[in-house]
Motif scaffolding. Sequence first.
Motif, PDB file in Angstrom:
ATOM      1  N   PRO A  54      -8.219   7.856  -6.206  1.00  0.00           N
ATOM      2  CA  PRO A  54      -8.265   7.254  -4.864  1.00  0.00           C
ATOM      3  C   PRO A  54      -7.494   8.119  -3.865  1.00  0.00           C
ATOM      4  O   PRO A  54      -6.311   7.958  -3.650  1.00  0.00           O
ATOM      5  N   LEU A  55      -8.188   9.067  -3.265  1.00  0.00           N
ATOM      6  CA  LEU A  55      -7.548  10.014  -2.361  1.00  0.00           C
ATOM      7  C   LEU A  55      -7.290   9.393  -0.998  1.00  0.00           C
ATOM      8  O   LEU A  55      -8.078   8.591  -0.512  1.00  0.00           O
ATOM      9  N   ALA A  56      -6.173   9.783  -0.407  1.00  0.00           N
ATOM     10  CA  ALA A  56      -5.814   9.291   0.932  1.00  0.00           C
ATOM     11  C   ALA A  56      -6.518  10.136   1.970  1.00  0.00           C
ATOM     12  O   ALA A  56      -6.872  11.250   1.761  1.00  0.00           O
TER      13      ALA A  56
ATOM     14  N   ARG B 102      -2.851   5.292  -3.103  1.00  0.00           N
ATOM     15  CA  ARG B 102      -3.742   6.369  -2.660  1.00  0.00           C
ATOM     16  C   ARG B 102      -3.000   7.668  -2.932  1.00  0.00           C
ATOM     17  O   ARG B 102      -1.773   7.718  -2.837  1.00  0.00           O
TER      18      ARG B 102
ATOM     19  N   ARG C 257       1.332   5.555  -0.906  1.00  0.00           N
ATOM     20  CA  ARG C 257       0.727   6.850  -1.189  1.00  0.00           C
ATOM     21  C   ARG C 257       1.544   7.516  -2.285  1.00  0.00           C
ATOM     22  O   ARG C 257       2.763   7.375  -2.326  1.00  0.00           O
TER      23      ARG C 257
ATOM     24  N   ASP D 152       0.873  -1.168   0.000  1.00  0.00           N
ATOM     25  CA  ASP D 152       0.000   0.000   0.000  1.00  0.00           C
ATOM     26  C   ASP D 152       0.908   1.215   0.000  1.00  0.00           C
ATOM     27  O   ASP D 152       1.678   1.412   0.933  1.00  0.00           O
TER      28      ASP D 152
END
Length: 97
Positions: free
Chosen positions: A95-97, A73, A41, A39
Amino acid sequence: MIERNANALAVSGVMLNGNATALLEAGRGLLRASEKAADLRIDLSAVTETDASALAVVFAWLRTGKENGVALRIAGLPASMVSQAKLYGVFEALPLA
């Protein structure tokens, strides 16, 4: 410029048509080298200027991440990219964090 920091790809400076190809390839290389099921960012908080090519690069990174089993993200989306994404009708796909 783009670099890998722990659990993020940190982008800084400008994301414009003139450096889009270099950013695209650098980001793809980092994503391909990432562990599967990671995962990460994409941290855009240090980006100072964008044009429409910045969105194209981000969406290409998202595709590369998906192809390589890396969940991405987006954090720190600059206001200029928010405006562009809304204008082009793709904001909800980010896909915003």
